[in-house]
Design an enzyme around this catalytic site. Sequence first.
Site, PDB file in Angstrom:
ATOM      1  CB  SER A 165      -0.930  -0.004   1.214  1.00 27.45           C
ATOM      2  OG  SER A 165      -0.159  -0.013   2.399  1.00 27.45           O
TER       3      SER A 165
ATOM      4  CB  THR B 197      -7.823   2.753  -1.046  1.00 34.93           C
ATOM      5  OG1 THR B 197      -7.279   4.074  -1.030  1.00 34.93           O
ATOM      6  CG2 THR B 197      -7.529   2.178  -2.407  1.00 34.93           C
TER       7      THR B 197
ATOM      8  CE1 TYR C 143      -2.803   0.434  -2.038  1.00 33.72           C
ATOM      9  CE2 TYR C 143      -3.485   2.734  -2.103  1.00 33.72           C
ATOM     10  CZ  TYR C 143      -3.574   1.474  -1.548  1.00 33.72           C
ATOM     11  OH  TYR C 143      -4.433   1.257  -0.490  1.00 33.72           O
TER      12      TYR C 143
END
Length: 325
Positions: A76, A116, A140
């Site tokens: 992450s 996210t 990411y």
Amino acid sequence: MRILVTGGAGYIGSVTAALLVEQDHEVEILDDLSTGHGEAVPDGVILHEGALQDDDHLDRVFAQPFDAVVHFAAFSLVGESVRDPLKYWRNNVGGTLNLLQRVATGGARRFVFSSTAAVYGEPDAVPIGEDAQLAPVNPYGHTKLAMERALADAAEATGLSAVALRYFNAAGAWGGRGEDHDPETHLIPRLLRSLLSEGETFAVFGDDYPTPDGTCIRDYIHVRDLAEAHALALAWAEQPGFHAMNLGTGDGHSVQEIITAASRVTGLTVAPPVQPRRPGDPARLVAANDRARRLLGWSPRRSDVDSLLADAWEWHRTHPAGYSG
Ligand code: UDP
């Protein structure tokens, strides 16, 4: 429920695993400990130490099926993902496909995924709703969006009930579990660690943003509130299909506001230098959280800035070198 938590030795994963144990679920953790910490694994929980890419290992883990999987295991770090994107595609997307393969063939009926706000990239408007454009701006974020899409397709084909929880800025600590990343890139741990050790430097990355005090605004959400949302999503996930939900407070706080709150909570003077902007930081990211409130009955309970900072401060003060210290 019998629940597999991947990445359950990590920051949000371990706090969630501990809450599920508190709620009397039968929890097992799969984690390769590449970024997680054995000490964060709750007492009495089986840790299957190994990677999602290891087929034989996964076969052993799924020898007895689960009712649900909560999937945290992923890399992450945004900067690292830019430098080494294939590491992220291989681990995050490749690992998720292996996991979904087991789930799709009877491994579990419910799936909660750690997603996210990075899937939105730099949004046109805030607060950001789940129907905003999905346009990540780094590898990411690309891998997290690809994982969501694989999950949605698998849910469509197999009748799996899948929930992607899109976190905004996770912060705080709970039950002796806190943030211990290496390298640490996040605002609150970097700020608090700089108060504990002269060797840890901290600076504000830019004070010329189009915000009232010129520093970036983010939506900070307590790790315990995130854990509660996972527990609620597991109970809610009965109907087949894929659902995405934001987890944030709906309130933004600037870097300067966090610094002021840190002074208040710690009683220490915090007067960091200002450095140039960090590349890729949007001025303002704040969640619209109505969907999680409405569907899950979730609401943040400990995410006011002073509680967040007090819990994080307690963790860093008592673990100045992280888990190993
Ligand atoms: N930030 C900062 N100094 C630091 C780390 C972060 O000023 O040492 C700022 C960063 O530029 C951003 C905000 O704090 O505006 C939140 O950054 P973080 O990395 O915690 O979360 P992000 O929103 O980038 O995921």
